[in-house]
Scaffold this motif. Structure first.
Motif, PDB file in Angstrom:
ATOM      1  N   PRO A 247       0.818  -1.215   0.000  1.00  0.00           N
ATOM      2  CA  PRO A 247       0.000   0.000   0.000  1.00  0.00           C
ATOM      3  C   PRO A 247       0.847   1.258   0.000  1.00  0.00           C
ATOM      4  N   ALA A 248       0.298   2.330  -0.515  1.00  0.00           N
ATOM      5  CA  ALA A 248       0.918   3.644  -0.378  1.00  0.00           C
ATOM      6  C   ALA A 248       0.666   4.134   1.045  1.00  0.00           C
ATOM      7  N   GLY A 249       1.325   5.220   1.391  1.00  0.00           N
ATOM      8  CA  GLY A 249       1.061   5.810   2.699  1.00  0.00           C
ATOM      9  C   GLY A 249       2.136   5.565   3.729  1.00  0.00           C
ATOM     10  N   LEU A 250       3.223   4.865   3.355  1.00  0.00           N
ATOM     11  CA  LEU A 250       4.332   4.646   4.274  1.00  0.00           C
ATOM     12  C   LEU A 250       5.355   5.760   4.086  1.00  0.00           C
ATOM     13  N   ASP A 251       5.901   6.255   5.191  1.00  0.00           N
ATOM     14  CA  ASP A 251       6.922   7.298   5.109  1.00  0.00           C
ATOM     15  C   ASP A 251       8.323   6.726   4.953  1.00  0.00           C
ATOM     16  N   VAL A 252       8.508   5.470   5.303  1.00  0.00           N
ATOM     17  CA  VAL A 252       9.798   4.792   5.181  1.00  0.00           C
ATOM     18  C   VAL A 252       9.541   3.380   4.676  1.00  0.00           C
ATOM     19  N   ALA A 253      10.337   2.936   3.704  1.00  0.00           N
ATOM     20  CA  ALA A 253      10.257   1.552   3.231  1.00  0.00           C
ATOM     21  C   ALA A 253      11.182   0.714   4.114  1.00  0.00           C
ATOM     22  N   GLN A 254      10.656   0.269   5.266  1.00  0.00           N
ATOM     23  CA  GLN A 254      11.464  -0.487   6.230  1.00  0.00           C
ATOM     24  C   GLN A 254      11.152  -1.969   6.030  1.00  0.00           C
ATOM     25  N   PHE A 255      12.007  -2.625   5.271  1.00  0.00           N
ATOM     26  CA  PHE A 255      11.795  -4.012   4.894  1.00  0.00           C
ATOM     27  C   PHE A 255      12.970  -4.875   5.358  1.00  0.00           C
ATOM     28  N   HIS A 256      12.696  -6.157   5.549  1.00  0.00           N
ATOM     29  CA  HIS A 256      13.718  -7.079   6.024  1.00  0.00           C
ATOM     30  C   HIS A 256      14.125  -8.017   4.891  1.00  0.00           C
ATOM     31  N   VAL A 257      15.402  -8.317   4.844  1.00  0.00           N
ATOM     32  CA  VAL A 257      15.955  -9.108   3.747  1.00  0.00           C
ATOM     33  C   VAL A 257      16.694 -10.308   4.320  1.00  0.00           C
ATOM     34  N   TYR A 258      15.997 -11.421   4.383  1.00  0.00           N
ATOM     35  CA  TYR A 258      16.603 -12.678   4.813  1.00  0.00           C
ATOM     36  C   TYR A 258      16.657 -13.633   3.626  1.00  0.00           C
ATOM     37  N   SER A 259      17.789 -14.303   3.474  1.00  0.00           N
ATOM     38  CA  SER A 259      17.931 -15.320   2.438  1.00  0.00           C
ATOM     39  C   SER A 259      18.286 -16.639   3.121  1.00  0.00           C
ATOM     40  N   TYR A 260      17.271 -17.439   3.411  1.00  0.00           N
ATOM     41  CA  TYR A 260      17.482 -18.653   4.200  1.00  0.00           C
ATOM     42  C   TYR A 260      18.297 -19.707   3.457  1.00  0.00           C
ATOM     43  N   GLY A 261      18.029 -19.920   2.193  1.00  0.00           N
ATOM     44  CA  GLY A 261      18.836 -20.824   1.389  1.00  0.00           C
ATOM     45  C   GLY A 261      19.209 -22.130   2.061  1.00  0.00           C
ATOM     46  N   VAL A 262      20.490 -22.296   2.372  1.00  0.00           N
ATOM     47  CA  VAL A 262      20.978 -23.526   2.987  1.00  0.00           C
ATOM     48  C   VAL A 262      20.366 -23.729   4.365  1.00  0.00           C
ATOM     49  N   LEU A 263      20.079 -22.636   5.078  1.00  0.00           N
ATOM     50  CA  LEU A 263      19.450 -22.756   6.393  1.00  0.00           C
ATOM     51  C   LEU A 263      18.047 -23.330   6.273  1.00  0.00           C
ATOM     52  N   ASP A 264      17.318 -22.897   5.276  1.00  0.00           N
ATOM     53  CA  ASP A 264      15.970 -23.434   5.077  1.00  0.00           C
ATOM     54  C   ASP A 264      16.022 -24.917   4.732  1.00  0.00           C
ATOM     55  N   ALA A 265      17.034 -25.306   3.952  1.00  0.00           N
ATOM     56  CA  ALA A 265      17.181 -26.732   3.618  1.00  0.00           C
ATOM     57  C   ALA A 265      17.380 -27.566   4.884  1.00  0.00           C
ATOM     58  N   LEU A 266      18.191 -27.069   5.805  1.00  0.00           N
ATOM     59  CA  LEU A 266      18.414 -27.799   7.056  1.00  0.00           C
ATOM     60  C   LEU A 266      17.155 -27.806   7.913  1.00  0.00           C
ATOM     61  N   GLN A 267      16.484 -26.662   8.009  1.00  0.00           N
ATOM     62  CA  GLN A 267      15.276 -26.600   8.834  1.00  0.00           C
ATOM     63  C   GLN A 267      14.201 -27.555   8.332  1.00  0.00           C
ATOM     64  N   ARG A 268      14.063 -27.653   7.027  1.00  0.00           N
ATOM     65  CA  ARG A 268      13.079 -28.582   6.475  1.00  0.00           C
ATOM     66  C   ARG A 268      13.492 -30.029   6.737  1.00  0.00           C
ATOM     67  N   ARG A 269      14.760 -30.297   6.643  1.00  0.00           N
ATOM     68  CA  ARG A 269      15.263 -31.649   6.846  1.00  0.00           C
ATOM     69  C   ARG A 269      14.963 -32.142   8.260  1.00  0.00           C
ATOM     70  N   ILE A 270      15.131 -31.251   9.245  1.00  0.00           N
ATOM     71  CA  ILE A 270      14.943 -31.677  10.635  1.00  0.00           C
ATOM     72  C   ILE A 270      13.580 -31.262  11.194  1.00  0.00           C
ATOM     73  N   ASP A 271      12.750 -30.624  10.382  1.00  0.00           N
ATOM     74  CA  ASP A 271      11.376 -30.271  10.759  1.00  0.00           C
ATOM     75  C   ASP A 271      11.329 -29.519  12.085  1.00  0.00           C
ATOM     76  N   ILE A 272      12.150 -28.490  12.201  1.00  0.00           N
ATOM     77  CA  ILE A 272      12.304 -27.830  13.498  1.00  0.00           C
ATOM     78  C   ILE A 272      11.326 -26.686  13.721  1.00  0.00           C
ATOM     79  N   ARG A 273      10.680 -26.194  12.677  1.00  0.00           N
ATOM     80  CA  ARG A 273       9.822 -25.019  12.848  1.00  0.00           C
ATOM     81  C   ARG A 273       8.331 -25.349  12.843  1.00  0.00           C
ATOM     82  N   SER A 274       8.013 -26.630  12.787  1.00  0.00           N
ATOM     83  CA  SER A 274       6.609 -27.026  12.770  1.00  0.00           C
ATOM     84  C   SER A 274       6.097 -27.210  14.195  1.00  0.00           C
ATOM     85  N   GLU A 275       4.858 -27.642  14.316  1.00  0.00           N
ATOM     86  CA  GLU A 275       4.320 -28.027  15.611  1.00  0.00           C
ATOM     87  C   GLU A 275       3.366 -29.204  15.402  1.00  0.00           C
ATOM     88  N   GLY A 276       3.327 -30.075  16.387  1.00  0.00           N
ATOM     89  CA  GLY A 276       2.432 -31.217  16.339  1.00  0.00           C
ATOM     90  C   GLY A 276       2.847 -32.315  15.377  1.00  0.00           C
TER      91      GLY A 276
END
Length: 438
Positions: A247-276
């Motif tokens: 949307p318009a109306g922001l005075d600052v474009a404050q955005f976060h830039v994460y590139s999980y890449g290899v970290l995401d591959a490990l997290q999926r492998r060990i299923d660490i961010r799920s629940e149940g």
């Protein structure tokens, strides 16, 4: 021989290093941002990094930072929600005591808060702002309250009170709280210390409706109340492939830039961010655990309300508390080459996309968090050779494209082990604050 016409590129051949939008004259031309988040009040016990906020500020300046970004806890300290007694005496507990000894979150990042003290959050906030003034630092105000701040209290009333606010009214309540807080800051003669205000951190990863669902109108109302202030919201993962959806109306474009890449591959492998997950932990995660790790069932979980108040799960708490950081890092190091080019390109493309969106809107851009992602507290991948190279690539790209403010990395703060890498921070922060085009 005739010259062939190959079309006109949509992007200029050389990046524009001038700021994407104007900033108030009293603020620094570039911001080297230190991510203090909510830890300035959740890690303020005896011997902890923020026990002495002025010392933490001085250490930040020594490392080259000229801005800190905090959860100002506006709903707690200025929300008008009947929480004044907690604001003046918050019982800080963290995620609570674990049955096997120690406390939940003991080896995570951000959640490694033992607690055990009471803090006047309102008074400490103004102490922080006064310290920033003395040290020549500006402060970015935000709120993490609909993401995790409330889970660190021993008393559930803070969480229960703000959770009782209907979803569609939450931006209004946040904007009104920030309006009152900025009123108080102005009366205290400290308003020029504020770089800008975010009605909330990572609105796309918090217990909030889309920003279009009342958020833009709330921002406009706050801006009208304080017309000399920049007001915005931040995104954890802005839609880089479809920035026109923002949307318009922001005075600052404050955005976060994460590139999980290899970290995401490990997290999926060990299923660490799920629940149940049935059968958790799986074989791959068990192979990475410490020898003294208790069984998942034996370890238990934080109180249900604390998990409701956060964006993490009981599987994450268990996994990060009991992972062997050396084995974790070794896996990432062994597989990084498979993801290196993609991660570099992803950081570059996301920074450029957000900077160009900001330039189109005529507003300054800030990368308030980045670059790899959420790792165990004692993991060192992001702080090692590969992680630092990714960070420097992101910083360099941001400056080349006119980004006003940037973090050296989300882990470059007093409450992370990386704080001891002072020389690296001094070097990259000098690069940020001395960048041309500001």
């Amino acid at each position: 021989m005739t010259e062939r016409y190959l079309g006109t590129p949509a992007m200029p051949s050389a990046p524009d290093g001038s700021l994407t939008g104007p900033v108030p004259e009293h603020l620094p031309s570039r911001l080297a941002v230190c991510l203090w988040d909510f830890s300035w009040y959740t890690r303020a016990g005896s011997g902890e990094p923020f026990e002495d906020v002025d010392r933490a500020m001085a250490e930040s300046v020594d490392r080259g930072f000229n801005a800190v970004r905090i959860c100002a806890a506006p709903l707690l300290v200025a929300g008008g929600l009947g929480l004044d007694d907690l604001a003046s005496g918050l019982p800080v507990e963290g995620l609570g005591a674990a049955p096997t000894g120690g406390f939940y979150g003991q080896r995570t990042r951000w959640y490694d808060a033992p607690g055990g003290y009471r803090l006047d959050v309102r008074a400490r906030l103004f102490e922080l702002l006064a310290s920033a003034r003395r040290h020549g630092v500006v402060v970015i105000l935000a709120s993490w309250e609909y993401q995790q701040s409330t889970s660190f209290a021993a008393d559930p009333r803070w969480f229960e009170t703000i959770d009782a606010v209907p979803l569609q009214r939450r931006y209004d309540v946040l904007a009104d709280a920030f309006g009152r807080l900025l009123d108080e800051i102005r009366v205290a003669g400290l308003v020029d210390v504020i770089a800008f205000t975010e009605v909330h951190n990572e609105v796309d990863f918090s217990i909030l409706p889309p920003l279009e669902g009342g958020g833009v109108a709330a921002i406009e109302r706050l801006r009208t109340r304080h017309p000399d202030q920049l007001v915005t919201a931040s995104y954890g993962k802005p839609p880089h492939l479809a920035m026109h959806r923002l949307p318009a109306g922001l005075d600052v474009a404050q955005f976060h830039v994460y590139s999980y890449g290899v970290l995401d591959a490990l997290q999926r492998r060990i299923d660490i961010r799920s629940e149940g997950t049935e059968g958790f932990p799986n074989h791959e995660l068990r192979a990475l655990l410490r020898a003294d790790a208790p069984a998942f069932g034996e370890y238990g979980r934080p109180e249900p309300w604390k998990l409701d108040a956060t964006v993490i799960t009981d599987q994450m708490v268990y996994g990060y508390d009991w992972i062997d950081a050396g084995r974790w890092d070794a896996w990432l190091d062994d597989h990084y080459d498979e993801y290196r080019e993609v991660m570099l390109r992803e950081i570059e493309s996301r920074v450029i996309a957000t900077a160009e969106w900001a330039r189109w809107r005529g507003i300054p851009a800030v990368v308030g968090e980045g670059w790899v992602g959420y790792t165990p507290r004692d993991g060192w991948f992001e702080e090692g050779t590969a992680g630092l190279a990714l960070a420097e690539h992101g910083i360099r790209t941001a400056l080349e494209h006119g980004v006003w403010g940037v973090v050296p990395g989300s882990n470059a703060a007093p409450h992370h082990p990386m704080w001891r890498e002072a020389d690296w921070m001094r070097r990259v922060n000098r690069t940020i604050t001395e960048a041309a085009g500001g």
